[in-house]
Design a protein around this motif. Structure first.
Motif, PDB file in Angstrom:
ATOM      1  N   GLU A 151      20.699 -20.260  84.905  1.00  0.00           N
ATOM      2  CA  GLU A 151      20.139 -18.954  85.276  1.00  0.00           C
ATOM      3  C   GLU A 151      19.213 -18.418  84.180  1.00  0.00           C
ATOM      4  N   ARG A 152      19.594 -18.598  82.919  1.00  0.00           N
ATOM      5  CA  ARG A 152      18.724 -18.168  81.816  1.00  0.00           C
ATOM      6  C   ARG A 152      17.395 -18.925  81.848  1.00  0.00           C
ATOM      7  N   ALA A 166      13.297 -25.528  91.450  1.00  0.00           N
ATOM      8  CA  ALA A 166      13.175 -24.258  92.174  1.00  0.00           C
ATOM      9  C   ALA A 166      11.742 -24.098  92.674  1.00  0.00           C
ATOM     10  N   ALA A 167      11.577 -23.259  93.679  1.00  0.00           N
ATOM     11  CA  ALA A 167      10.254 -22.939  94.208  1.00  0.00           C
ATOM     12  C   ALA A 167       9.790 -21.618  93.624  1.00  0.00           C
ATOM     13  N   GLU A 168       8.567 -21.624  93.093  1.00  0.00           N
ATOM     14  CA  GLU A 168       8.010 -20.382  92.564  1.00  0.00           C
ATOM     15  C   GLU A 168       7.815 -19.388  93.705  1.00  0.00           C
ATOM     16  N   ARG A 169       7.912 -18.120  93.396  1.00  0.00           N
ATOM     17  CA  ARG A 169       7.724 -17.077  94.400  1.00  0.00           C
ATOM     18  C   ARG A 169       6.242 -16.848  94.638  1.00  0.00           C
ATOM     19  N   ALA A 170       5.892 -16.564  95.876  1.00  0.00           N
ATOM     20  CA  ALA A 170       4.464 -16.345  96.233  1.00  0.00           C
ATOM     21  C   ALA A 170       3.977 -15.026  95.686  1.00  0.00           C
ATOM     22  N   VAL A 194       9.350 -25.462  89.925  1.00  0.00           N
ATOM     23  CA  VAL A 194       9.878 -25.302  88.568  1.00  0.00           C
ATOM     24  C   VAL A 194      11.029 -26.281  88.403  1.00  0.00           C
ATOM     25  N   TRP A 195      11.010 -27.020  87.294  1.00  0.00           N
ATOM     26  CA  TRP A 195      12.081 -27.946  86.954  1.00  0.00           C
ATOM     27  C   TRP A 195      12.754 -27.450  85.691  1.00  0.00           C
ATOM     28  N   VAL A 208      13.365 -17.379  82.617  1.00  0.00           N
ATOM     29  CA  VAL A 208      12.169 -17.539  81.768  1.00  0.00           C
ATOM     30  C   VAL A 208      10.901 -17.462  82.622  1.00  0.00           C
ATOM     31  N   VAL A 209      10.982 -17.939  83.864  1.00  0.00           N
ATOM     32  CA  VAL A 209       9.818 -17.926  84.753  1.00  0.00           C
ATOM     33  C   VAL A 209       9.998 -16.960  85.925  1.00  0.00           C
ATOM     34  N   GLY A 210      10.916 -15.995  85.772  1.00  0.00           N
ATOM     35  CA  GLY A 210      11.086 -14.946  86.768  1.00  0.00           C
ATOM     36  C   GLY A 210      11.809 -15.366  88.034  1.00  0.00           C
ATOM     37  N   LEU A 211      12.639 -16.399  87.954  1.00  0.00           N
ATOM     38  CA  LEU A 211      13.370 -16.878  89.123  1.00  0.00           C
ATOM     39  C   LEU A 211      14.869 -16.739  88.918  1.00  0.00           C
ATOM     40  N   ASP A 212      15.640 -17.010  89.981  1.00  0.00           N
ATOM     41  CA  ASP A 212      17.095 -17.017  89.886  1.00  0.00           C
ATOM     42  C   ASP A 212      17.651 -18.095  90.808  1.00  0.00           C
ATOM     43  N   LEU A 213      18.952 -18.174  90.931  1.00  0.00           N
ATOM     44  CA  LEU A 213      19.566 -19.235  91.726  1.00  0.00           C
ATOM     45  C   LEU A 213      19.127 -19.228  93.184  1.00  0.00           C
ATOM     46  N   SER A 214      18.723 -18.087  93.709  1.00  0.00           N
ATOM     47  CA  SER A 214      18.279 -18.033  95.107  1.00  0.00           C
ATOM     48  C   SER A 214      16.963 -18.778  95.323  1.00  0.00           C
TER      49      SER A 214
END
Length: 125
Positions: free
Chosen positions: A58-59, A121-125, A27-28, A63-69
């Motif tokens: 963070e907002r 960011a990396a999308e969650r599996a 995610v960019w 949008v794609v269900g991610l956060d700073l982590s």
């Protein structure tokens, strides 16, 4: 095909681009500044602008269900690199905590703001 999104919870894009793009597990985000999404107001000082900019990042991630982590790469533009780096870095370190994504920080002409940040960011599996 990449998935691109614009969110009403973020400052309106200043041009023909999306807030977030996702493809191939990554995610960019667009580059975000410290503008308040509702009012367009910009806080004073690099510390407040860094916090507001990270709020916008963070907002965008939300949008794609991610956060700073989930962030793996951060690109930071500072209007006054030498003058503001330490103050920026203090806020940044607090917000990211023990998470340490790779980062590039450069000095840039930012047209009336002090900080702009974009992330990968990396999308969650």
């Amino acid at each position: 095909m990449p998935n691109t999104q614009i969110s009403p919870d973020l400052p309106a894009p200043a041009g023909p681009y999306s807030h977030v793009a996702a493809a191939h597990g990554l995610v960019w985000t667009a580059g975000f500044g410290p503008q308040d999404p509702a009012t367009g107001a910009v806080p004073e000082g690099v510390e407040a602008q860094t916090a507001a900019t990270l709020d916008n990042v963070e907002r965008a991630l939300a949008v794609v269900g991610l956060d700073l982590s989930d962030v793996v790469k951060v690109t930071v533009h500072l209007e006054h690199l030498k003058r503001d780096f330490a103050a920026f870095n203090g806020v940044y370190a607090t917000r990211f905590g023990d998470h340490r994504p790779v980062r590039t920080t450069v000095g840039s002409d930012l047209m009336d703001i002090l900080v702009e940040i974009d992330v990968v960011a990396a999308e969650r599996a």
